[in-house]
Design a protein around this motif. Structure first.
Motif: not given
Length: 185
Positions: A36, A57, A71
């Motif tokens: 991430p 994100k 998502s």
């Protein structure tokens, strides 16, 4: 500066940076599903001069809900606020790049188009092509002047779960599943 393609060459971007500084927003949306922090760390190490970092994100997704997939798309007004804070408005040309024409850049490009942005482009070959050509790189964080992004949402570009269910199997309707194979099996 209207172009006929959604892809722009690294040569064109370099020319714009040199001859029209500040007239183009460059958006770095590099991302790695297994790491991430990869995108921001990569941006901090090196990026196209003037690029702003867009976090896949945090900036382009909302937390999953009941029917939004894993998502989900944020609300248009929230996206407009986020883009405005990145120095993007609906009239400034934006060139998007990820590592090498991955889905992250395409998602940002599509969202900009969905919000009515008429001058959004993808850097052909992505960051990898830019870097391999020996073009300028920097680790300097880009200065951002916030703007107001006035969205003109293309409402007919989305279908909710009920509309999809109602049209499944109908003549002339094709449903494309863009999930990776691991998600489907």
């Amino acid at each position: 500066m209207k172009l006929l393609s959604n892809l722009v060459s690294k040569e064109w971007v370099l020319e714009q940076l040199q001859s029209n500084p500040g007239q183009l927003v460059i958006a770095d949306v590099r991302f790695s599903p297994g790491d991430p922090g990869y995108g921001f760390e990569a941006y901090q190490r090196e990026h196209v001069p003037g690029a702003v970092f867009v976090d896949l994100k945090k900036d382009l997704m909302d937390p999953p809900g009941e029917h939004g997939g894993r998502s989900p798309l944020p609300q248009p007004d929230e996206l407009a606020r986020r883009f405005g804070n990145l120095g993007i408005d609906a009239s400034t040309p934006v060139v998007v790049y990820d590592d090498d024409l991955r889905p992250e850049g395409a998602r940002l490009w599509w969202i900009l188009k969905y919000l009515g942005h008429g001058s959004a482009y993808i850097l052909d070959g992505g960051f990898a092509s830019w870097k391999s050509a020996g073009y300028p790189l920097t680790s300097k964080k880009s200065e951002v002047t916030p703007r107001v992004f006035q969205a003109s949402v293309q409402e007919d570009w989305l279908a909710d779960v009920n509309e999809v269910r109602a049209k499944l199997g109908a003549a002339g309707v094709t449903l494309l599943d863009s999930r990776d194979r691991k998600s489907v099996v």
